[in-house]
Design a protein around this motif. Structure first.
Motif, PDB file in Angstrom:
ATOM      1  N   MET A  72       8.798   1.588 -61.294  1.00  2.00           N
ATOM      2  CA  MET A  72       8.953   0.253 -60.720  1.00  2.00           C
ATOM      3  C   MET A  72       7.989  -0.727 -61.389  1.00  2.00           C
ATOM      4  N   SER A  73       8.466  -1.931 -61.668  1.00  2.33           N
ATOM      5  CA  SER A  73       7.634  -2.946 -62.301  1.00  2.33           C
ATOM      6  C   SER A  73       6.551  -3.437 -61.346  1.00  2.33           C
ATOM      7  N   ASP A  74       5.469  -3.961 -61.920  1.00  2.00           N
ATOM      8  CA  ASP A  74       4.366  -4.465 -61.105  1.00  2.00           C
ATOM      9  C   ASP A  74       4.806  -5.659 -60.269  1.00  2.00           C
ATOM     10  N   GLU A  75       5.703  -6.499 -60.840  1.00  2.00           N
ATOM     11  CA  GLU A  75       6.181  -7.669 -60.102  1.00  2.00           C
ATOM     12  C   GLU A  75       6.946  -7.260 -58.851  1.00  2.00           C
ATOM     13  N   TYR A  76       7.791  -6.230 -58.970  1.00  2.00           N
ATOM     14  CA  TYR A  76       8.579  -5.787 -57.814  1.00  2.00           C
ATOM     15  C   TYR A  76       7.685  -5.091 -56.790  1.00  2.00           C
ATOM     16  N   LYS A  77       6.658  -4.378 -57.257  1.00  2.00           N
ATOM     17  CA  LYS A  77       5.725  -3.749 -56.325  1.00  2.00           C
ATOM     18  C   LYS A  77       4.995  -4.809 -55.505  1.00  2.00           C
ATOM     19  N   GLU A  78       4.638  -5.913 -56.162  1.00  4.31           N
ATOM     20  CA  GLU A  78       3.975  -7.007 -55.442  1.00  4.31           C
ATOM     21  C   GLU A  78       4.917  -7.614 -54.407  1.00  4.31           C
ATOM     22  N   TYR A  79       6.199  -7.740 -54.780  1.00  4.70           N
ATOM     23  CA  TYR A  79       7.198  -8.248 -53.839  1.00  4.70           C
ATOM     24  C   TYR A  79       7.307  -7.326 -52.622  1.00  4.70           C
ATOM     25  N   LEU A  80       7.338  -6.005 -52.866  1.00  2.00           N
ATOM     26  CA  LEU A  80       7.444  -5.050 -51.765  1.00  2.00           C
ATOM     27  C   LEU A  80       6.210  -5.085 -50.871  1.00  2.00           C
ATOM     28  N   ARG A 287       9.372 -18.349 -47.632  1.00  3.36           N
ATOM     29  CA  ARG A 287       9.239 -16.965 -47.167  1.00  3.36           C
ATOM     30  C   ARG A 287       7.856 -16.383 -47.438  1.00  3.36           C
ATOM     31  N   GLY A 288       7.063 -17.065 -48.257  1.00  5.17           N
ATOM     32  CA  GLY A 288       5.721 -16.598 -48.522  1.00  5.17           C
ATOM     33  C   GLY A 288       5.598 -15.598 -49.639  1.00  5.17           C
ATOM     34  N   PHE A 289       6.637 -15.429 -50.453  1.00  2.00           N
ATOM     35  CA  PHE A 289       6.582 -14.487 -51.561  1.00  2.00           C
ATOM     36  C   PHE A 289       5.812 -15.072 -52.735  1.00  2.00           C
ATOM     37  N   ALA A 290       5.210 -14.195 -53.505  1.00  2.69           N
ATOM     38  CA  ALA A 290       4.436 -14.627 -54.665  1.00  2.69           C
ATOM     39  C   ALA A 290       5.362 -15.250 -55.701  1.00  2.69           C
ATOM     40  N   PRO A 291       4.931 -16.337 -56.348  1.00  4.06           N
ATOM     41  CA  PRO A 291       5.758 -16.980 -57.382  1.00  4.06           C
ATOM     42  C   PRO A 291       5.840 -16.093 -58.626  1.00  4.06           C
ATOM     43  N   PRO A 292       6.815 -16.347 -59.500  1.00  2.00           N
ATOM     44  CA  PRO A 292       6.938 -15.547 -60.723  1.00  2.00           C
ATOM     45  C   PRO A 292       5.692 -15.598 -61.592  1.00  2.00           C
ATOM     46  N   ILE A 293       4.994 -16.747 -61.595  1.00  2.19           N
ATOM     47  CA  ILE A 293       3.796 -16.931 -62.408  1.00  2.19           C
ATOM     48  C   ILE A 293       2.695 -17.474 -61.512  1.00  2.19           C
ATOM     49  N   GLU A 294       1.519 -16.903 -61.632  1.00  3.39           N
ATOM     50  CA  GLU A 294       0.388 -17.294 -60.811  1.00  3.39           C
ATOM     51  C   GLU A 294       0.112 -18.792 -60.952  1.00  3.39           C
ATOM     52  N   GLY A 295      -0.100 -19.445 -59.815  1.00  3.21           N
ATOM     53  CA  GLY A 295      -0.416 -20.869 -59.821  1.00  3.21           C
ATOM     54  C   GLY A 295       0.748 -21.764 -59.464  1.00  3.21           C
ATOM     55  N   MET A 296       1.957 -21.240 -59.485  1.00  6.58           N
ATOM     56  CA  MET A 296       3.118 -22.036 -59.109  1.00  6.58           C
ATOM     57  C   MET A 296       3.139 -22.254 -57.598  1.00  6.58           C
TER      58      MET A 296
END
Length: 326
Positions: A72-80, A287-296
């Motif tokens: 699993m990618s790090d981005e998807y793990k952060e989403y989970l 929804r409070g999810f992390a943006p694709p790129i930090e700072g967005m």
């Protein structure tokens, strides 16, 4: 101007595109409603209970187990991780975030349709507003009328905005009417937790507050409409500067699909945050999810999209009023 807009709307209606779009939305909503109904049945049979707390706890356990996957990618793990933290917070507050009902279906459907499905519907309307008349030769007849080119193009732009607004309304209305047959029509006042924030990969609940679901849906609908207008403006620009409708649709389709792919793989490419397709998922901020790129942030994404839309409209008018028609 009103007569020009009316004529443009007649042209759109004669092509029956809105009717076709309505049929597509109706079929897909029916399919998703059935899928959600079957999922509810499957979970109930597996857990042996209709208690939403037990179901939500099982969802948390399933998500935590998926985090152990090495592929699993790090981005998807952060989403989970964010999703798990939110679900735990809902449990603590004794609020069911997935209570069955047509309003809940609308909310989830808009969240998942904002970056691809609805923009594709908009593309169908906006792709040939000008290019079809240029390729068919009718643009010459149109320009012989004693009306400025800018007014002609403005009428087409306003007709596009009206059509896009109608598309968003059709999606919401059909989602409510069709899903309510199976899931019920109640739930407008269901409390929804809003104000989640992702700070350095951690979920912040400092600004979380309760709002009724109808208000949350209204906020989502506004963001969806804004995204649809921006995609429509970009498609409109391409329709002005290109004679081939197929080429216009191909460019927009490729951009939208690439945006979905890039959003999950470009966390280290900081300058990509200025691409319009990376900023389409505005509902993720609610929804409070992390943006694709930090700072967005929500304000940043809205500003970037507004800049793209304004630039597209400027280029469309500049090109249309100055280029030769042949």
């Amino acid at each position: 101007m009103i007569n020009l807009i009316f004529n443009e709307m007649i042209k759109i209606s004669r092509k029956r595109k809105l009717l076709i779009i309505s049929a597509i939305v109706a079929v897909l909503v029916a399919m998703f409603t059935y899928a959600q109904f079957r999922e509810i049945q499957r979970i109930t049979e597996r857990l042996g209970t209709t208690d939403w707390r037990a179901q939500l706890q099982q969802d948390i356990i399933d998500a935590e187990n998926r985090l152990n996957s090495s592929s699993m990618s790090d981005e998807y793990k952060e989403y989970l991780r964010t999703l798990i933290d939110q679900q735990k917070f809902y449990l603590e507050q004794n609020i069911n975030p997935q209570a069955p009902g047509a309003p809940t279906f609308i909310r989830i459907f808009l969240e998942n349709a904002i970056d691809l499905f609805i923009p594709l519907l908009v593309m169908v309307i906006a792709a040939d507003l000008v290019s079809s008349e240029a390729s068919g030769g009718t643009i010459k007849l149109l320009l012989t009328r004693p009306v400025k080119r800018s007014r002609i193009l403005l009428s087409k732009l306003l007709a596009m905005i009206l059509s896009v607004s109608l598309i968003v309304w059709i999606v919401i209305l059909l989602s409510y009417l069709i899903s309510g047959i199976v899931l019920g029509y109640g739930g407008w006042n269901l409390p929804i937790l809003s104000g989640f924030e992702s700070v350095n990969g951690e979920l912040s609940t400092q600004n979380v507050h309760l709002i009724p679901q109808w208000q949350y849906i209204l906020m989502e609908a506004g963001l969806v409409w804004f995204v649809a207008i921006i995609v429509g403006s970009l498609t409109f620009m391409l329709s002005v500067i290109m004679r081939s409708t197929a080429a216009v649709m191909g460019i927009i389709l490729a951009s939208l699909i690439s945006g979905v792919i890039l959003s999950n793989t470009i966390s280290s490419w900081e300058s990509a945050k200025y691409l319009f397709m990376i900023n389409l998922r505005l509902t993720d901020y609610l929804r409070g999810f992390a943006p694709p790129i930090e700072g967005m942030t929500l304000g940043f994404s809205i500003s970037v999209l507004a800049a793209w839309g304004a630039t597209a409209i400027f280029i469309a008018f500049y090109s249309f009023t100055r280029k030769d028609v042949y």
